[in-house]
Enzyme design. Structure first.
Site, PDB file in Angstrom:
ATOM      1  N   ARG A 167     -10.174 -51.927 -35.718  1.00 53.70           N
ATOM      2  CA  ARG A 167     -10.962 -52.684 -36.528  1.00 53.70           C
ATOM      3  C   ARG A 167     -12.117 -52.963 -37.432  1.00 53.70           C
ATOM      4  O   ARG A 167     -13.162 -52.830 -36.987  1.00 53.70           O
ATOM      5  CB  ARG A 167     -11.459 -53.975 -35.478  1.00 53.70           C
ATOM      6  CG  ARG A 167     -10.304 -53.904 -34.074  1.00 53.70           C
ATOM      7  CD  ARG A 167      -9.628 -55.209 -34.460  1.00 53.70           C
ATOM      8  NE  ARG A 167      -8.452 -55.497 -33.223  1.00 53.70           N
ATOM      9  CZ  ARG A 167      -7.571 -54.919 -32.523  1.00 53.70           C
ATOM     10  NH1 ARG A 167      -6.799 -53.957 -34.085  1.00 53.70           N
ATOM     11  NH2 ARG A 167      -6.143 -54.777 -32.082  1.00 53.70           N
ATOM     12  N   SER A 240     -10.285 -61.314 -29.071  1.00 53.13           N
ATOM     13  CA  SER A 240     -11.511 -60.172 -27.729  1.00 53.13           C
ATOM     14  C   SER A 240     -12.176 -60.398 -28.450  1.00 53.13           C
ATOM     15  O   SER A 240     -12.720 -59.874 -29.288  1.00 53.13           O
ATOM     16  CB  SER A 240     -11.028 -58.871 -27.929  1.00 53.13           C
ATOM     17  OG  SER A 240      -9.107 -58.726 -28.070  1.00 53.13           O
ATOM     18  N   GLU A 336     -17.053 -57.029 -30.805  1.00 53.05           N
ATOM     19  CA  GLU A 336     -16.094 -57.172 -32.262  1.00 53.05           C
ATOM     20  C   GLU A 336     -16.889 -58.053 -33.493  1.00 53.05           C
ATOM     21  O   GLU A 336     -16.185 -57.837 -34.348  1.00 53.05           O
ATOM     22  CB  GLU A 336     -14.573 -57.036 -31.971  1.00 53.05           C
ATOM     23  CG  GLU A 336     -14.019 -57.249 -32.623  1.00 53.05           C
ATOM     24  CD  GLU A 336     -12.692 -57.228 -32.587  1.00 53.05           C
ATOM     25  OE1 GLU A 336     -12.030 -56.661 -32.001  1.00 53.05           O
ATOM     26  OE2 GLU A 336     -11.127 -58.137 -32.445  1.00 53.05           O
TER      27      GLU A 336
END
Ligand code: FAD
Ligand code: NAP
Length: 340
Positions: A167, A240, A336
């Site tokens: 990520r 998320s 995130e």
């Protein structure tokens, strides 16, 4: 063509959390030329610039005054090269991601099926090296073209130049510097499907599919995601909210002494990826609600906006969860979404 620059624009329709902050100025751009005009317009007025796509990985905590939001809306998908089974495809940054994935599947191309139903745009996908069900964009990435906002030069990036991580990418580590204009993918007419994740195998087995095609995998993943994840059109969220923490064996051992069922996956480098969702659920946050900010009732990794939550309220909830996980498990959860 002159740009349609709007003043004092609510960003509620432009972020999937549905947070109602305002941008001093807002514009959608449809070509490299319009992007350059927008950047020049902002520079002439000493305004900062925030480039967005679908707004599905943003947490907006304040009004964006003294700033021009530029929404990438350039479109186009083209085949650049065909070599036997291999096809090199290029898509403009503003192409919506999931329809692009479906288009590649209709062309008989494999590679993107595990990334089905991820919201957002093609141009944002390399930002955090989007990933799902064991595949990341880096696995099928063939290059991209970006504009350097420091020099206004256009540059091509290879996979190595992007320094993709979990990520993560060079673009995420240099916020605001690069505007991704278009992305290239190497897809295949004959690549094997990836069925590493249990729920995908299970869903295909339930359907009696023994030799799944990429389209079967895509359909299975779409059905799983529709069951598990809130649709941002109905309940504000950014997917998320935390990354899965990667820890050493001693840290995992310490957690497993108290929680033998802790979910973790060994990584190639000898470390272990802990399921952040498991940590949050075990700490009792699943389904928690404080005002209009909450933790989804089915998916504890997803923070949700029941309607009127502010970005600051969601951020405060995220910090409470981070502190609690740190004190219970000794593990740091990293957020995130991109915070503004
Ligand atoms: P935005 O939110 O608009 O922008 C994200 C960041 O990229 C910002 O910092 C922005 O400034 C920058 N940016 C956007 N476009 C450009 C550009 N052209 N050039 C330079 N910078 C740019 N992510 C996953 O990895 N895997 C998943 O499975 C997944 N599932 C999700 C499910 C749901 C329900 C939701 C809401 C989100 C999910 N996400 C997932 C997160 C998100 O969809 C992805 O990160 C997506 O790539 C974000 O795209 P976007 O266009 O909405 O980006
Ligand atoms: P899940 O299948 O319930 O799995 C829980 C966690 O365990 C996931 O985070 C996943 O890590 C990990 N995992 C499961 N099987 C694994 C395997 N065979 N090998 C390695 N790791 C494994 O997860 P979920 O929440 O329903 O999500 C399914 C997939 O969609 C995941 O890949 C997830 O990342 C992705 N997703 C991402 C977002 C986002 O916003 N980033 C939102 C929704 C879904 P990974 O997360 O590293 O894959």
């Amino acid at each position: 063509m002159s740009l349609d620059i709007r003043a004092n624009q609510s960003l509620k329709p432009y972020n999937t959390f549905g947070i109602d902050v305002r941008a001093a100025f807002f514009v959608s751009v449809h070509s490299d030329g319009e992007l350059e005009q927008a950047l020049a317009w902002a520079a002439a007025r000493n305004l900062r610039v925030l480039v967005i796509g679908g707004g599905s990985n943003l947490l907006l905590t304040t009004d964006l005054s003294e700033l021009l939001v530029v929404r990438m809306d350039n479109r186009g998908v083209r085949v650049l090269e065909e070599n036997g089974d291999q096809v090199l495809l290029e898509a403009e940054a503003g192409e919506p991601w999931h329809p692009f994935v479906l288009q590649t599947l209709e062309l008989g191309l494999a590679g993107l099926e595990n990334l089905s139903l991820i919201p957002g745009t093609v141009g944002a996908a390399p930002m955090q090296n989007i990933g799902a069900y064991g595949v990341e964009i880096k696995d099928v990435f063939a290059g991209l073209t970006a504009l350097d906002r420091d020099t206004l030069q256009v540059r091509d990036f290879s996979v190595a130049d992007c320094a993709f991580g979990y990520r993560d990418s060079v673009f995420k580590r240099q916020p605001g510097r690069w505007v991704i204009l278009r992305v290239r993918f190497k897809l295949s007419r004959s690549a094997p499907v990836h069925l590493d994740y249990g729920p995908v195998r299970q869903r295909l087995a339930e359907q009696g599919i023994q030799h799944p095609t990429p389209k079967d995998v895509s359909a299975a993943i779409c059905s799983i995601r529709r069951e598990k994840l809130p649709d941002p059109a109905e309940l504000g969220n950014a997917g998320s909210f935390f990354k899965n923490p990667v820890v050493t064996a001693p840290v995992l051992d310490a957690i497993r002494r108290e929680h033998p069922d802790a979910v973790a996956y060994p990584q190639a480098d000898g470390l272990f990826k802990l399921a952040a969702g498991w940590l949050i659920e075990r700490a009792g946050w699943k389904g928690y609600r404080d005002g209009d900010a909450g933790v989804h009732r089915l998916q504890s990794l997803v923070l949700v906006n029941y309607g009127g939550a502010s970005g600051q309220e969601l951020y405060a909830l995220a910090q409470r969860i981070q502190d609690d996980i740190q004190s219970r498990f000794g593990v740091t959860l990293e957020m995130e979404p991109n915070l503004y």
